[in-house]
Design an enzyme around this catalytic site. Sequence first.
Site, PDB file in Angstrom:
ATOM      1  N   GLU A 206       0.880  -1.177   0.000  1.00 25.77           N
ATOM      2  CA  GLU A 206       0.000   0.000   0.000  1.00 25.77           C
ATOM      3  C   GLU A 206       0.913   1.221   0.000  1.00 25.77           C
ATOM      4  O   GLU A 206       1.455   1.592   1.045  1.00 25.77           O
ATOM      5  CB  GLU A 206      -0.888  -0.019   1.253  1.00 25.77           C
ATOM      6  CG  GLU A 206      -1.901  -1.150   1.280  1.00 25.77           C
ATOM      7  CD  GLU A 206      -3.106  -0.887   0.397  1.00 25.77           C
ATOM      8  OE1 GLU A 206      -3.400   0.292   0.109  1.00 25.77           O
ATOM      9  OE2 GLU A 206      -3.754  -1.857  -0.023  1.00 25.77           O
ATOM     10  N   CYS A 240      -2.391   9.555   2.487  1.00 29.60           N
ATOM     11  CA  CYS A 240      -1.904   8.992   1.215  1.00 29.60           C
ATOM     12  C   CYS A 240      -2.844   9.287   0.057  1.00 29.60           C
ATOM     13  O   CYS A 240      -2.406   9.382  -1.081  1.00 29.60           O
ATOM     14  CB  CYS A 240      -1.699   7.494   1.366  1.00 29.60           C
ATOM     15  SG  CYS A 240      -3.179   6.645   1.944  1.00 29.60           S
TER      16      CYS A 240
HETATM   17  P1  NAD Z   1       8.086   4.842   5.008  1.00 26.34           P
HETATM   18  O1  NAD Z   1       8.110   4.036   3.762  1.00 26.34           O
HETATM   19  O2  NAD Z   1       9.211   5.762   5.290  1.00 26.34           O
HETATM   20  O3  NAD Z   1       7.989   3.884   6.295  1.00 26.34           O
HETATM   21  C1  NAD Z   1       7.008   2.867   6.428  1.00 26.34           C
HETATM   22  C2  NAD Z   1       7.549   1.757   7.305  1.00 26.34           C
HETATM   23  O4  NAD Z   1       8.696   1.210   6.683  1.00 26.34           O
HETATM   24  C3  NAD Z   1       7.980   2.204   8.705  1.00 26.34           C
HETATM   25  O5  NAD Z   1       7.521   1.259   9.643  1.00 26.34           O
HETATM   26  C4  NAD Z   1       9.493   2.230   8.626  1.00 26.34           C
HETATM   27  O6  NAD Z   1      10.116   1.868   9.843  1.00 26.34           O
HETATM   28  C5  NAD Z   1       9.809   1.189   7.568  1.00 26.34           C
HETATM   29  N1  NAD Z   1      11.007   1.522   6.777  1.00 26.34           N
HETATM   30  C6  NAD Z   1      11.459   2.770   6.465  1.00 26.34           C
HETATM   31  N2  NAD Z   1      12.584   2.697   5.724  1.00 26.34           N
HETATM   32  C7  NAD Z   1      12.848   1.371   5.572  1.00 26.34           C
HETATM   33  C8  NAD Z   1      13.882   0.644   4.901  1.00 26.34           C
HETATM   34  N3  NAD Z   1      14.864   1.270   4.250  1.00 26.34           N
HETATM   35  N4  NAD Z   1      13.841  -0.697   4.963  1.00 26.34           N
HETATM   36  C9  NAD Z   1      12.854  -1.349   5.605  1.00 26.34           C
HETATM   37  N5  NAD Z   1      11.869  -0.708   6.266  1.00 26.34           N
HETATM   38  C10 NAD Z   1      11.852   0.633   6.253  1.00 26.34           C
HETATM   39  O7  NAD Z   1       6.689   5.604   4.990  1.00 26.34           O
HETATM   40  P2  NAD Z   1       6.135   6.647   6.045  1.00 26.34           P
HETATM   41  O8  NAD Z   1       6.940   7.890   5.939  1.00 26.34           O
HETATM   42  O9  NAD Z   1       5.959   6.012   7.371  1.00 26.34           O
HETATM   43  O10 NAD Z   1       4.669   6.893   5.458  1.00 26.34           O
HETATM   44  C11 NAD Z   1       4.396   7.787   4.438  1.00 26.34           C
HETATM   45  C12 NAD Z   1       4.261   7.108   3.093  1.00 26.34           C
HETATM   46  O11 NAD Z   1       3.327   6.042   3.170  1.00 26.34           O
HETATM   47  C13 NAD Z   1       3.725   8.021   2.025  1.00 26.34           C
HETATM   48  O12 NAD Z   1       4.411   7.778   0.820  1.00 26.34           O
HETATM   49  C14 NAD Z   1       2.274   7.624   1.895  1.00 26.34           C
HETATM   50  O13 NAD Z   1       1.681   7.916   0.658  1.00 26.34           O
HETATM   51  C15 NAD Z   1       2.354   6.165   2.139  1.00 26.34           C
HETATM   52  N6  NAD Z   1       1.081   5.664   2.640  1.00 26.34           N
HETATM   53  C16 NAD Z   1       0.339   4.847   1.857  1.00 26.34           C
HETATM   54  C17 NAD Z   1      -0.891   4.401   2.319  1.00 26.34           C
HETATM   55  C18 NAD Z   1      -1.766   3.499   1.507  1.00 26.34           C
HETATM   56  O14 NAD Z   1      -2.719   2.987   2.087  1.00 26.34           O
HETATM   57  N7  NAD Z   1      -1.515   3.279   0.249  1.00 26.34           N
HETATM   58  C19 NAD Z   1      -1.336   4.782   3.575  1.00 26.34           C
HETATM   59  C20 NAD Z   1      -0.535   5.612   4.345  1.00 26.34           C
HETATM   60  C21 NAD Z   1       0.674   6.040   3.865  1.00 26.34           C
END
Ligand code: NAD
Length: 454
Positions: A206, A240
């Site tokens: 997602e 998002c």
């Molecule tokens: P992110 O990708 O930075 O982090 C998400 C999760 O991944 C966190 O738990 C984090 O600890 C982990 N993570 C971060 N970097 C990582 C890596 N290099 N390797 C492995 N794990 C890692 O996202 P965010 O900043 O928490 O959230 C915002 C993003 O999420 C936006 O792009 C938003 O559009 C998206 N989002 C999508 C939905 C959806 O339903 N499609 C919903 C909410 C947010």
Amino acid sequence: MDILRKQRDYFFTQQTKDVSFRKRTLKRLQKEIISREDDICDALYKDFKKPKFETLAAETQFVLAELKQALKHIYVWARPERKTATLMNWPSSDWIYKEPYGAVLIIAPWNYPFQLAIAPLIGAITAGNTVVLKPSEATPNTAAIISEIISAVFEPEHVAVIEGGVDVSQELLAQKWDYIFFTGSTKVGQIVYESAAKHLTPVTLELGGKNPCIVDQTASISLSAKRIVWGKFLNAGQTCIATDYILVHKDVKAKLIEALIQNITRCYGEHIETSQDFSRTVNQGHYQRLKDMLEGEEILFGGQTNDEDNYLSPTLVNEPTLDSKLMYGEIFGPILPIIAYESENDIRKHIMNYGKPLATYVFSNRKKFQEKIINTYSFGGGAINDTVIQITNKKLPFGGVGSSGIGAYHGKTSFDIFSHHKAIIKKANWMDAPLRYPPYNLPMKFVKKVKHLF
Ligand code: NAD
């Protein structure tokens, strides 16, 4: 990893396949969330001043609705589904068995930190899996309360929360899971997909995207502005499926800007910083990223900041260019670019500049134009004459396409993605047609008509 080994052993006891057991645990989860609802609101307020109204509506009540639906339908969803048998296999009865995958990993983001951790968890548990859940490190108060709730409801060999940042996430991703459900950025989604591919683990991703909102010259401008402002500045733009940028027909641009400003003021008052209804940017890193995006841009409204509090007010930006920082990737904050278009070609140029978005919105009173946008462009989902609301109907799947994600969930779709659909044919023994066995004596004329028997 010890917890994964324990969960695998537990899964093999077959306990989670008992639907009444699943129902009992879902009920306990429901009770715990209801009793901790105020604590959850407090945690989100501490994390980024999320208004209580928004936490109740978009986090706790949202997941309680998912729980209610799962509790109501679990027996029907989980039971084997009979399908019409084919003449080819006659006599038989044909079925789809819903089999839990086993050990599921869920990784959640920070923007709706409770909902986006618990809603997929509900699907995974309803389908009979074990779960390791990693909440986001960016919202530590919410992560802590999720951890408390889960440990009060589940044995760790059934569901465990592991808190931590990127290092913990990577350690988890290095293990072999039976299913991975990830919500977060497209960039990290690629990392998750790569890790999953090593073990051929199925995934739901997602992700985010750059969501356009098109306002044409026939749109009801004041109502459109009201609905755009609500969906954009909810959670301070950290949604998002929020509008990322507006493409407005040049003839109604001035009128729309005026209506947007009026609505921002109506919602949040003259002194937005003191409004109880406007969240903060989640942390310094994201706050600085957003401030950098505004450099050199023409601000039509807003642009106020407070470094002490990661406060960035609702901000309207006039005509950023496609090569500006603002238009490079997903904004994910309270900045709204407004770009005029003249022809449908201008719309195409903007939308096709990015990967497939998670959402697209159209404000128009022309049905033909609405249908044209829906049918021309690929995007996760969207709304006509509104924003964000597509997430609120549990009967609609929620997910992206292309760079905005793989797979969808909510309601029954959540149950289905966390279940392997196992095809089973139960053959009767009282008859065995000889036609399929060698030596093949059937005339070819007949074999060429076999398609009618499938
Ligand atoms: P992110 O990708 O930075 O982090 C998400 C999760 O991944 C966190 O738990 C984090 O600890 C982990 N993570 C971060 N970097 C990582 C890596 N290099 N390797 C492995 N794990 C890692 O996202 P965010 O900043 O928490 O959230 C915002 C993003 O999420 C936006 O792009 C938003 O559009 C998206 N989002 C999508 C939905 C959806 O339903 N499609 C919903 C909410 C947010």
